[in-house]
Design an enzyme around this catalytic site. Structure first.
Site, PDB file in Angstrom:
ATOM      1  N   ASP A   6      14.472  18.403  16.183  1.00 28.84           N
ATOM      2  CA  ASP A   6      15.623  18.096  15.322  1.00 28.84           C
ATOM      3  C   ASP A   6      16.922  18.579  15.977  1.00 28.84           C
ATOM      4  O   ASP A   6      17.761  19.196  15.337  1.00 28.84           O
ATOM      5  CB  ASP A   6      15.425  18.729  13.936  1.00 28.84           C
ATOM      6  CG  ASP A   6      16.370  18.137  12.900  1.00 28.84           C
ATOM      7  OD1 ASP A   6      16.929  17.043  13.150  1.00 28.84           O
ATOM      8  OD2 ASP A   6      16.565  18.754  11.835  1.00 28.84           O
ATOM      9  N   VAL A  66      19.723  29.092   2.704  1.00 30.91           N
ATOM     10  CA  VAL A  66      19.998  30.256   3.546  1.00 30.91           C
ATOM     11  C   VAL A  66      20.940  31.184   2.782  1.00 30.91           C
ATOM     12  O   VAL A  66      21.942  30.738   2.220  1.00 30.91           O
ATOM     13  CB  VAL A  66      20.632  29.829   4.892  1.00 30.91           C
ATOM     14  CG1 VAL A  66      20.856  31.058   5.780  1.00 30.91           C
ATOM     15  CG2 VAL A  66      19.750  28.833   5.613  1.00 30.91           C
ATOM     16  N   GLY A  79      19.666  23.333   3.267  1.00 27.32           N
ATOM     17  CA  GLY A  79      19.296  22.191   4.101  1.00 27.32           C
ATOM     18  C   GLY A  79      18.046  21.555   3.542  1.00 27.32           C
ATOM     19  O   GLY A  79      17.594  21.907   2.450  1.00 27.32           O
ATOM     20  N   GLY A  80      17.499  20.628   4.290  1.00 32.11           N
ATOM     21  CA  GLY A  80      16.321  19.920   3.815  1.00 32.11           C
ATOM     22  C   GLY A  80      15.133  20.834   3.556  1.00 32.11           C
ATOM     23  O   GLY A  80      14.344  20.604   2.653  1.00 32.11           O
ATOM     24  N   MET A  81      15.018  21.873   4.397  1.00 33.66           N
ATOM     25  CA  MET A  81      13.833  22.724   4.305  1.00 33.66           C
ATOM     26  C   MET A  81      14.009  23.913   3.375  1.00 33.66           C
ATOM     27  O   MET A  81      13.041  24.526   2.964  1.00 33.66           O
ATOM     28  CB  MET A  81      13.468  23.249   5.695  1.00 33.66           C
ATOM     29  CG  MET A  81      12.971  22.196   6.639  1.00 33.66           C
ATOM     30  SD  MET A  81      11.320  21.687   6.221  1.00 33.66           S
ATOM     31  CE  MET A  81      10.423  23.143   6.700  1.00 33.66           C
ATOM     32  N   GLY A  82      15.208  24.284   3.089  1.00 38.02           N
ATOM     33  CA  GLY A  82      15.384  25.451   2.235  1.00 38.02           C
ATOM     34  C   GLY A  82      16.818  25.925   2.174  1.00 38.02           C
ATOM     35  O   GLY A  82      17.728  25.246   2.648  1.00 38.02           O
ATOM     36  N   GLY A 120      24.200  28.474   2.476  1.00 36.13           N
ATOM     37  CA  GLY A 120      24.095  27.019   2.544  1.00 36.13           C
ATOM     38  C   GLY A 120      22.680  26.564   2.253  1.00 36.13           C
ATOM     39  O   GLY A 120      21.790  27.374   1.977  1.00 36.13           O
TER      40      GLY A 120
END
Lengths: 250, 349
Positions: free
Chosen positions: B147, B40, B35-38, B33
């Site tokens: 968060d 996986v 997300g905003g940061m990177g 998947g």
């Protein structure tokens, strides 16, 4: 949509600016400015041409002239000086400028060989025309989305051309051919294993994976390099990277 | 050159984004998947022969100090050894300069999805308690999550609760180390680079404390996590996201309205429980629970049928709670009294 001549040659070489081509295009130094413009033309001429064909329903010849004319006038009238990265992405700004330019041309009835006369670089329009034919556009294609997608396609084509050139220069054509065979295969259904590649190239599997990793690394580097050139600020660059590489999980 | 087909274009986008693990002990399996940061990925640790999750921080061309900062972050998260926090195994740098972590692969579903299947209120509150315990532990170690939201809580196959995604966590002086006079950690903000400047909003709006939503980085402390936990409690009680903390008093009114309208097991929520949620989500951080431990204590008190600090009961409510808590004993006494009365009535001399 495919009834006429082609101009230019295979001149798809992408001039490197080592930084933002947009900033270079606004430079006071003529040489830097020209290099910046040349990089922008190389990165965007194809989506611009295709967009003119699709949205403005221009013939092949007129679209060629308008493409050449647009970039010539952008340089002459310094269109890109007005670009503010805080307001929009450069791609959106460029498309807006293009719409304005063509609307003006149409309004004034100036369907002249303006661009053709002011040919600024050899562009392989025949190739672009062939691509339009292959894309099999549906009636519902939104021109703006089409422009975005074609910009992305152009970016990856330029990156691949640079990659091949870099592999040639570094004497790593075998690496490139492995990459070509594995990652650039056209047939989605064809499953190639590392073992098959190892047999095909007469190399151990570990070398296949290493070669592939090398080329992929280079490819990523070049994509980022081009994105850096086609954006004006760090923020725009990062946002573009997220958009270009942010693909959904398989 | 032949034009790139749409399929090939998609593949090349993926290829350009894949982490280069050729010089590492990991073997890429697939992407899990993003997300905003990177992103996986599921990878195999070829030495230990186990599958782990590898997170690549997707910030191209990172600022020079970012790697050092990310390493520091990893070290701090590695200190958070708690059953409710996903353990971090390894941290490293890819050949293209991107930093990665490997951590335990968590299989289960996010609280967001899992909560739909839990009906009893007590079970929802027990899960909430476990989330609070992990966050309380991190606070003791000086780490503010920043968060917290149902998406960032995983519930495993055996009911284990794991708090995930510490990517934008903030490090403060660890209270336990301060008290012990040990190796203190200077107050710092160690999330990724430029995104943490004052005025920059990090987090998820519906679960973000008002001070965090306003971008007041300096004002964000443990009580901001208390707010987010309150928002998670709201989510578990009302089965929807809490109102956005945009303006007062509209926010508090909406919150009270939503909680009053919520039902659990076909009954309206009790006032003490609503008060716990309201206090955790107070607009002003000084009106919230000072610590997550205090919030846990109130939840425990509520589950045990004791008085909660967030709600002042009247005599009638105290009596009702007492009777409810000791209903068996009360039943026995009542039965005894009735029998006694009957005996007096029927067996009068």
């Amino acid at each position: 949509m495919h009834d006429d001549t082609h101009i230019g040659g295979a001149g798809s070489r992408f001039p490197q600016t080592r930084g933002s081509a947009i900033i270079a295009a606004r430079s006071g130094d003529a040489e830097t400015r020209n290099r910046g413009y040349a990089a922008l033309v190389a990165g965007y001429w194809k989506p611009v041409y295709k967009y003119i064909r699709l949205k403005w329903h221009q013939s092949n010849e007129d679209a060629k002239d308008l493409t050449q004319g647009f970039f010539a006038q952008a340089m002459e009238k310094e269109f890109f000086q007005g670009y503010d990265p805080a307001k929009a992405r450069f791609r959106t700004f460029l498309r807006t400028c293009l719409d304005g330019y063509i609307a003006n041309e149409n309004k004034a009835g100036k369907r002249l060989k303006r661009g053709g006369n002011a040919q600024i670089m050899g562009l392989d329009f025949e190739n672009a025309e062939g691509e339009i034919r292959e894309l099999q556009l549906s009636a519902g294609t939104v021109p703006e989305d089409f422009f975005e997608r074609e910009s992305l396609r152009s970016l990856f084509e330029v990156a691949l051309a640079r990659l091949k050139e870099a592999c040639e220069t570094a004497g790593k054509m075998q690496h490139y051919r492995i990459f070509e065979r594995y990652d650039l295969r056209e047939d989605e259904a064809e499953k190639i294993t590392y073992d098959q590649l190892a047999a095909e190239f007469d190399l151990p599997v570990s070398q296949i994976t290493n070669h592939l990793a090398y080329v992929r690394r280079e490819f990523r580097r070049l994509v980022l390099e081009i994105l850096r050139e086609l954006t004006a600020s760090d923020e725009e660059f990062r946002s573009e990277v997220r958009e270009v590489l942010g693909v959904d999980p398989e | 050159m032949k034009p790139l087909s749409d399929g090939l274009l998609r593949r090349l986008r993926r290829v350009a984004d894949l982490p280069d693990l050729s010089d590492s002990k990991y073997r890429l399996i697939r992407k899990l998947g993003s997300g905003g940061m990177g992103n996986v990925y599921l990878v195999e640790d070829t030495v230990l022969r186990r599958e782990v999750a590898l997170k690549v921080i997707n910030i191209p061309d990172p600022p020079p100090d970012l790697t050092a900062r990310m390493l520091r972050e990893a070290r701090i998260i590695a200190r958070l050894e708690h059953p409710g926090i996903v353990p971090l195994h390894d941290v490293g740098e890819l050949p293209d300069g991107r930093v990665y972590y490997t951590m335990k692969r968590v299989q289960g579903s996010s609280l967001e999805r899992y909560s739909k299947s839990i009906e009893p209120l007590s079970e929802r509150l027990r899960i909430f308690q476990r989330i609070c315990q992990a966050v309380a532990f991190a606070h003791v170690r000086g780490v503010i999550h920043r968060d917290l939201k149902p998406e960032n809580v995983m519930v495993g196959g055996f009911g284990e609760v794991l708090v995930m995604d510490w990517g934008i966590a903030k490090l403060q002086e660890a209270p336990d180390e301060k008290a012990a006079g040990g190796e203190g950690v200077a107050s710092d903000d160690f999330s990724s680079g430029p995104q943490t400047r004052s005025g920059t909003v990090l987090g998820t709006p519906a679960f973000m404390a008002p001070e965090q939503a306003r971008g007041q980085v300096e004002a964000v402390d443990a009580r901001s996590d208390v707010y987010a936990l309150g928002a998670i409690l709201f989510f578990l009680l009302c089965r929807k996201n809490p109102p956005l903390p945009e303006a007062e008093p509209a926010f508090t009114k909406q919150l009270a309205w939503d909680l009053a309208a919520a039902r659990a097991e076909d009954r309206p929520l009790s006032r003490p429980l609503r008060a716990i949620c309201t206090r955790a989500m107070a607009w002003d951080n000084s009106a919230r629970y000072d610590t997550v431990t205090a919030l846990i204590a109130d939840i425990e008190a509520f589950l045990d049928g004791r008085a909660v600090s967030a709600y002042r009961e009247n005599l009638l409510e105290i009596a009702r709670r007492f009777l409810f808590k000791y209903r068996f004993l009360a039943g026995l006494v009542l039965t005894y009294l009735i029998i006694r009365l009957l005996m007096i009535f029927f067996f009068r001399p």
